[in-house]
Design an enzyme around this catalytic site. Structure first.
Site, PDB file in Angstrom:
ATOM      1  CE1 TYR A   1     -10.008   0.866   8.450  1.00 47.36           C
ATOM      2  CE2 TYR A   1     -10.754   2.162  10.326  1.00 47.36           C
ATOM      3  CZ  TYR A   1      -9.776   1.840   9.408  1.00 47.36           C
ATOM      4  OH  TYR A   1      -8.569   2.494   9.443  1.00 47.36           O
TER       5      TYR A   1
ATOM      6  CE  LYS B   1      -7.405  -0.697  10.365  1.00 41.86           C
ATOM      7  NZ  LYS B   1      -6.137  -1.007   9.689  1.00 41.86           N
TER       8      LYS B   1
ATOM      9  N   GLY C   1       0.826  -1.209   0.000  1.00 39.50           N
ATOM     10  CA  GLY C   1       0.000   0.000   0.000  1.00 39.50           C
ATOM     11  C   GLY C   1       0.856   1.254   0.000  1.00 39.50           C
TER      12      GLY C   1
ATOM     13  N   GLY D   1      -0.604   4.706  -0.868  1.00 39.44           N
ATOM     14  CA  GLY D   1      -1.729   5.189  -0.062  1.00 39.44           C
ATOM     15  C   GLY D   1      -1.329   6.399   0.777  1.00 39.44           C
TER      16      GLY D   1
ATOM     17  CG  ASP E   1      -0.346   0.861  -4.098  1.00 39.58           C
ATOM     18  OD1 ASP E   1      -0.326   1.452  -3.000  1.00 39.58           O
ATOM     19  OD2 ASP E   1      -1.405   0.688  -4.748  1.00 39.58           O
ATOM     20  CB  ILE E   2      -3.230  -2.813  -6.154  1.00 40.31           C
ATOM     21  CG1 ILE E   2      -3.913  -3.837  -7.059  1.00 40.31           C
ATOM     22  CG2 ILE E   2      -4.051  -1.542  -6.014  1.00 40.31           C
ATOM     23  CD1 ILE E   2      -5.055  -4.569  -6.397  1.00 40.31           C
ATOM     24  NE  ARG E   3      -3.490   3.742  -6.314  1.00 39.85           N
ATOM     25  CZ  ARG E   3      -3.050   4.938  -5.968  1.00 39.85           C
ATOM     26  NH1 ARG E   3      -2.790   5.847  -6.889  1.00 39.85           N
ATOM     27  NH2 ARG E   3      -2.838   5.243  -4.704  1.00 39.85           N
TER      28      ARG E   3
HETATM   29  C1  AKB Z   1     -10.813   6.396   8.813  1.00 44.17           C
HETATM   30  O1  AKB Z   1     -11.421   7.455   9.014  1.00 44.17           O
HETATM   31  O2  AKB Z   1     -11.325   5.359   8.369  1.00 44.17           O
HETATM   32  C2  AKB Z   1      -9.339   6.338   9.178  1.00 44.17           C
HETATM   33  C3  AKB Z   1      -9.135   5.850  10.573  1.00 44.17           C
HETATM   34  C4  AKB Z   1      -9.406   6.727  11.726  1.00 44.17           C
HETATM   35  O3  AKB Z   1      -8.755   4.726  10.755  1.00 44.17           O
HETATM   36  N1  AKB Z   1      -8.753   7.628   9.008  1.00 44.17           N
END
Ligand code: AKB
Length: 314
Positions: free
Chosen positions: A138, A142, A8, A11, A34-36
Site C-alpha cells: 500500500y 501511495k 469508488g 467506498g 463504482d464497480i458495484r
Molecule cells: C488504512 O488503514 O489502510 C487507511 C489509511 C491510513 O490509508 N485507513
C-alpha cells in the site's frame, strides 16, 4: 469544479463525498461510479471498473466532466494480503484516471495516506517533506501515486491535487481492509456489545480524522488558489493522534462500563508500527488554510449519537 466524476463512490470516502458534492454543486453535476451497483438514487450513477481505461475515459467525456476524483483503491491490510492485485488496481486505476484527466483537461484529486511513510521516516511530527521508504505494498502504491501525480502536473500540466489522509472515521460507510479500521469498529461494538477486542495493540499511536473534516479538506484543496500550492499531491493532514486506550477512555465518557481487551493481529500491527505516531500538517495550513473541527471527544460524541440512530433503524 462544475461537473465532477467520482470513482469508488460507494467506498468509505466516496459515499460521503458524493452526497456533499451533490449538495454544493448540484445532484446532476456529480457522476458517481463504482464497480458495484448502487441503491442511491440521488444523482447519476454508472458501473465502472477503474482498470478499464476506455470506459473511464468515455464516461468522463459523455458526462462532460471537468473534475476527476479518483477514490477507488484497496486499503493497507488487503493490499498486504493481495500485493499483486493491489499493484494492478491501485496503480492501474490511478494511471487510467490521470490519463483521462490529461486527455479531457480535467482537474484531478486522489488521496495519498500516512501509509506513504515507513519505518525510517521520523515518527513524531513527521514533516511534510521527509524520507519515504514504506515497507508495505500500500505504501509503495501511495508513494508511487504521489510521484505520478507530480509527474502529470509537471509534464502535462494536469491540475493534480492530493492529501495524505490519516485513518478516517465515519458512521456512514464502514472501511474495509484498513489498518486504522479498529478506530471505526470500536464505536459499533461499544454500542452493540459494550466491549471491544482491538486488533491494534495498546500504545500504538496513529493519526486520525473525522470524515466531515476529511470531506471539507478535499473541497477546500480543490477550490484553493493553484498559485499558492507548492505541495500539490501529498499534503499531510491530520486532526488527532491517539492510541487504543485513549479512544476507549473517550468512549467511557459516554458509556462508562465500556470494556476493552486486545487480540492483536500481527499483520496490521506491523503495518501500524511502520507508520508515524503523528504528522505535521503545517504546509496544508499555510498553503490552503487546512483546518479540522473535530477532536477526539467531539468526534466520539457525534459518532455515538449518529451510530445509535443508524443501528436502531437497521
Ligand atoms: C488504512 O488503514 O489502510 C487507511 C489509511 C491510513 O490509508 N485507513
Amino acid at each position: 469544479m462544475k461537473r465532477i466524476m467520482i470513482t469508488g463512490a460507494l467506498g468509505q470516502i466516496g459515499s460521503e463525498l458524493t452526497g456533499k458534492l451533490r449538495e454544493i454543486y448540484g445532484a446532476d453535476n456529480v457522476l458517481a461510479t463504482d464497480i458495484r451497483p448502487s441503491e442511491d438514487k440521488s444523482g447519476p450513477f454508472e458501473i465502472l471498473d477503474v482498470t478499464d481505461a476506455q470506459r473511464m475515459h468515455d464516461l468522463a467525456k459523455d458526462f462532460g466532466a471537468d473534475t476527476m476524483m479518483h477514490m477507488a483503491a484497496l486499503l493497507s491490510a488487503t493490499a498486504e494480503e493481495k500485493p499483486l492485485l493491489a499493484w494492478n488496481l491501485n496503480m492501474g486505476g490511478l494511471v487510467n484516471a490521470l490519463e483521462a484527466s490529461r486527455e479531457l483537461g480535467m482537474q484531478f484529486f486522489t488521496p495519498s495516506s500516512i501509509g506513504a511513510f515507513g519505518p525510517s521516516t521520523p515518527k513524531v511530527d513527521t514533516p511534510q517533506d521527509t524520507l519515504q521508504r514504506p515497507t508495505t505494498m500500500y505504501g509503495v502504491n501511495k508513494v508511487s501515486g504521489e510521484l505520478l501525480c507530480d509527474y502529470y502536473f509537471h509534464k502535462f500540466g494536469v491540475d493534480t491535487r492530493g492529501v495524505r489522509f490519516p485513518g478516517l472515521i465515519s458512521y456512514v460507510a464502514q472501511p474495509g481492509g484498513g489498518t486504522t479500521d479498529y478506530a471505526v469498529d470500536i464505536y459499533y461494538k461499544a454500542l452493540e456489545q459494550g466491549s471491544y477486542s482491538s486488533f491494534i495493540d495498546k500504545g500504538t499511536y496513529m493519526d486520525m480524522m473525522y470524515m466531515p473534516d476529511a470531506i471539507q479538506a478535499i473541497i477546500d484543496l480543490m477550490e484553493a488558489d493553484p498559485s499558492k500550492l507548492e505541495h500539490r499531491n501529498a499534503f499531510n493532514v491530520t486532526a488527532m493522534s491517539f492510541e487504543p486506550e485513549q479512544i476507549a477512555a473517550s468512549i467511557r465518557k459516554f458509556i462508562p462500563d465500556f470494556k476493552m481487551e486486545y487480540d492483536v493481529d500481527q499483520v496490521r500491527q506491523s503495518i501500524a508500527d511502520s507508520w508515524p505516531d503523528s504528522i505535521d500538517a503545517s504546509a496544508a495550513v499555510k498553503e490552503w488554510g487546512f483546518k479540522a473541527s473535530y477532536d477526539l471527544d467531539a468526534m466520539t460524541a457525534d459518532m455515538l449519537e449518529k451510530l445509535k440512530v443508524k443501528l436502531q433503524k437497521a
